[in-house]
Design a protein around this motif. Structure first.
Motif, PDB file in Angstrom:
ATOM      1  N   MET A   1       0.856  -1.185   0.000  1.00  8.33           N
ATOM      2  CA  MET A   1       0.000   0.000   0.000  1.00  8.33           C
ATOM      3  C   MET A   1       0.890   1.231   0.000  1.00  8.33           C
ATOM      4  N   THR A   2       0.474   2.221  -0.738  1.00  4.52           N
ATOM      5  CA  THR A   2       1.236   3.464  -0.814  1.00  4.52           C
ATOM      6  C   THR A   2       0.584   4.528   0.074  1.00  4.52           C
ATOM      7  N   LYS A   3       1.306   5.611   0.266  1.00  4.29           N
ATOM      8  CA  LYS A   3       0.757   6.723   1.043  1.00  4.29           C
ATOM      9  C   LYS A   3      -0.490   7.288   0.362  1.00  4.29           C
ATOM     10  N   TYR A   4      -0.451   7.348  -0.947  1.00  5.24           N
ATOM     11  CA  TYR A   4      -1.603   7.837  -1.706  1.00  5.24           C
ATOM     12  C   TYR A   4      -2.831   6.975  -1.439  1.00  5.24           C
ATOM     13  N   ILE A   6      -3.568   4.983   1.118  1.00  2.00           N
ATOM     14  CA  ILE A   6      -4.111   5.125   2.478  1.00  2.00           C
ATOM     15  C   ILE A   6      -4.803   6.478   2.632  1.00  2.00           C
ATOM     16  N   LEU A   7      -4.251   7.500   2.016  1.00  2.87           N
ATOM     17  CA  LEU A   7      -4.868   8.826   2.074  1.00  2.87           C
ATOM     18  C   LEU A   7      -6.203   8.831   1.338  1.00  2.87           C
ATOM     19  N   LYS A   8      -6.254   8.200   0.174  1.00  2.00           N
ATOM     20  CA  LYS A   8      -7.495   8.131  -0.585  1.00  2.00           C
ATOM     21  C   LYS A   8      -8.563   7.346   0.173  1.00  2.00           C
ATOM     22  N   ALA A   9      -8.159   6.259   0.821  1.00  2.00           N
ATOM     23  CA  ALA A   9      -9.106   5.423   1.562  1.00  2.00           C
ATOM     24  C   ALA A   9      -9.672   6.145   2.788  1.00  2.00           C
TER      25      ALA A   9
END
Length: 77
Positions: A1-4, A6-9
């Motif tokens: 999982m990327t930072k993007y 987790i941020l989107k979720a």
């Protein structure tokens, strides 16, 4: 999982945090607030609670006062 990812979720939660001035780093004070509520329910005085929590969490009493005040505020959704 990327930072993007987790941020989107968690975008909706992040929006509520930002709209209410809640710093993501405040997660580290969850235990402090839970102990505050428990001690308050047991009938301890506010000054004793803040002194005790400051000792337990290695922060100043002023920080405890500030954290409790900030995290006990109602939020707007």
């Amino acid at each position: 999982m990327t930072k993007y990812e987790i941020l989107k979720a968690s975008a909706s939660v992040c929006k509520v945090l930002a709209d209410n001035g809640i710093s993501p780093s405040d997660y580290k004070f969850i235990g402090l607030v839970e102990e505050y509520r428990r001690l308050k329910e047991e009938g301890h005085k506010y000054a004793y609670i803040t002194f005790y929590l400051a000792q337990q969490y290695g922060v100043g009493e002023t920080t405890v006062y500030r954290v409790i005040k900030r995290l006990e505020e109602d939020i707007s959704l």
